[in-house]
Design an enzyme around this catalytic site. Sequence first.
Site, PDB file in Angstrom:
ATOM      1  N   VAL A  71     -28.015  18.016   8.799  1.00 13.80           N
ATOM      2  CA  VAL A  71     -26.928  17.150   8.036  1.00 13.80           C
ATOM      3  C   VAL A  71     -25.788  17.816   8.499  1.00 13.80           C
ATOM      4  O   VAL A  71     -25.415  18.917   8.532  1.00 13.80           O
ATOM      5  CB  VAL A  71     -27.454  17.676   6.584  1.00 13.80           C
ATOM      6  CG1 VAL A  71     -26.409  17.158   5.686  1.00 13.80           C
ATOM      7  CG2 VAL A  71     -28.819  17.200   5.988  1.00 13.80           C
ATOM      8  N   SER A  94     -21.992  42.783   0.960  1.00 12.77           N
ATOM      9  CA  SER A  94     -21.722  43.487   2.238  1.00 12.77           C
ATOM     10  C   SER A  94     -22.385  44.687   2.352  1.00 12.77           C
ATOM     11  O   SER A  94     -21.810  45.956   2.514  1.00 12.77           O
ATOM     12  CB  SER A  94     -20.194  43.515   2.412  1.00 12.77           C
ATOM     13  OG  SER A  94     -19.673  42.254   2.671  1.00 12.77           O
ATOM     14  N   CYS A 124     -30.143  47.837   6.367  1.00 10.54           N
ATOM     15  CA  CYS A 124     -30.723  49.063   7.454  1.00 10.54           C
ATOM     16  C   CYS A 124     -30.730  50.038   7.024  1.00 10.54           C
ATOM     17  O   CYS A 124     -31.470  51.215   7.421  1.00 10.54           O
ATOM     18  CB  CYS A 124     -30.453  48.941   8.785  1.00 10.54           C
ATOM     19  SG  CYS A 124     -30.685  46.932   9.451  1.00 10.54           S
ATOM     20  N   ILE A 165     -22.859  21.200   7.498  1.00 10.18           N
ATOM     21  CA  ILE A 165     -23.990  22.329   7.051  1.00 10.18           C
ATOM     22  C   ILE A 165     -24.397  23.007   8.154  1.00 10.18           C
ATOM     23  O   ILE A 165     -25.130  22.515   8.929  1.00 10.18           O
ATOM     24  CB  ILE A 165     -24.995  21.731   5.945  1.00 10.18           C
ATOM     25  CG1 ILE A 165     -24.424  20.829   4.748  1.00 10.18           C
ATOM     26  CG2 ILE A 165     -25.805  22.676   5.507  1.00 10.18           C
ATOM     27  CD1 ILE A 165     -25.256  20.249   3.870  1.00 10.18           C
TER      28      ILE A 165
END
EC number: 1.8.1.14
Length: 438
Positions: A269, A39, A43, A272
Site C-alpha cells: 500500500v 525506547s 535484550c 505505508i
Amino acid sequence: MPKIVVVGAVAGGATCASQIRRLDKESDIIIFEKDRDMSFANCALPYVIGEVVEDRKYALAYTPEKFYDRKQITVKTYHEVIAINDERQTVTVLNRKTNEQFEESYDKLILSPGASANSLGFESDITFTLRNLEDTDAIDQFIKANQVDKVLVIGAGYVSLEVLENLYERGLHPTLIHRSDKINKLMDADMNQPILDELDKREIPYRLNEEIDAINGNEITFKSGKVEHYDMIIEGVGTHPNSKFIESSNIKLDRKGFIPVNDKFETNVPNIYAIGDIATSHYRHVDLPASVPLAWGAHRAASIVAEQIAGNDTIEFKGFLGNNIVKFFDYTFASVGVKPNELKQFDYKMVEVTQGAHANYYPGNSPLHLRVYYDTSNRQILRAAAVGKEGADKRIDVLSMAMMNQLTVDELTEFEVAYAPPYSHPKDLINMIGYKAK
C-alpha cells in the site's frame, strides 16, 4: 508540512522517528505506543531480572517527555492503533486509559508494532511471560513479594535460556522443560550439548519432551504424570506479530501474520512502511525469504525508511544474514546464515574444526567448535555456527562479513588474522576451515 505517524515506540519505531527528525527538521512526527514504556532495551530484560543490570533505569533510554524535549517528536503511550483506513490515510487510535477512540491522519505511516509473547493459555496467578519492561517489573515484584524460590521455565529458545541463567544467578532454583528434544533451534542440534552440560554442572533440573497438563495453584501436573510444586512459572514459547489491527486495511499479510516488504520496507500500500519484528524480507546471500526478528534488523530498517522519507530513494535493503548469538553460563552459541532446516534446499557440504580459541601455550585456552556449510555449485558460504567459551563472536562476525561479500569457502584461507597468542593462531580457525574445504 508532512505528517508522519509511527505505530510502536521501541527499537524500530523510536529509532526511525529519531532518524527522520535528524534528516528532516520540519515534519510533524507522532508515535503511538500501546504499552507503558517507550525506547526500552528488550535484550536487557533478562539481565534486569537477574540483577546483572543493577538498575532498571539503564534499560530505559527515553521517556516521552525527554524524547519530545530532545527531538520534538510527540509520543503517546497507552495509545493503541486498532485500525487503518489506507484509502483515507487515517488510523483509529484507542486511548487505553480513557477508552476513548479518535482518528489521526497521516501522509506517511510506519508500522513497527513488534510482537507479543505466546502463552499456553492456563489460568494461573503465578504464570508470566517476558516481552517488555512492564513484564520485567511484574516478574521482579512477584519474586520479591512472594519470596520465590522454585521457578519453572518453559521453552528452550534464546530468551528462556537467558531468563533461566539469570534466575539461577539471582539465587533462585529454576527448572527447565521443553516440549521436544530440539532445543535452541537457531543452532545445529548436535552443537547444543554444552547447554545440557551447563545445566548438569549446576544441578539444574531439566526435562525434554515434557509439557504441562494442568496448573492448580502452585501444583503443576505434567504430561509425563509428574506432579511438582513451583512458586512461579515463566513461559518462553515463542512470539506472534502484532498484526491483528492491520487486517482491517488493504495491507498484505502472509499466513503467519507478517507483512512482506520490498527492499525499501514499503508494503503493498502506498505511503505505508513496515519494520521490525512484523516485517519479512529476504536473505542477502541466497535467494530465500527471511524473517529475522532481532535488534540489528529493526535498527537497519529504521535508518533505511528514514532515508527514504527524507528523499533518498536510492537507498535499499540488501537482505538479512541472520547473525545471532546467545550467552548461556560459560558458553557462547552463535550462528549466521540460513537456518539449519533451510539447508535442505541446497546441495551443500560441511567443514568444521575444533581447536583452542587462541594459542595453546597461552593460559586460559578452551576449545572452540567452528562449522561452515557451503554451496557445492559456487562454493559460497551458506551458514556458519560456533560454540565455545571464548572467540565465537569474533569468528561469526568475520564469517558474516565474508558472506556479505559473497566470498567462497576457499577464500577463507586468505583471511589475515590479527594474531597474538592471547587472541588467535597464526592460522586461525577461519583459515583452517578454508584449507580443510580444499
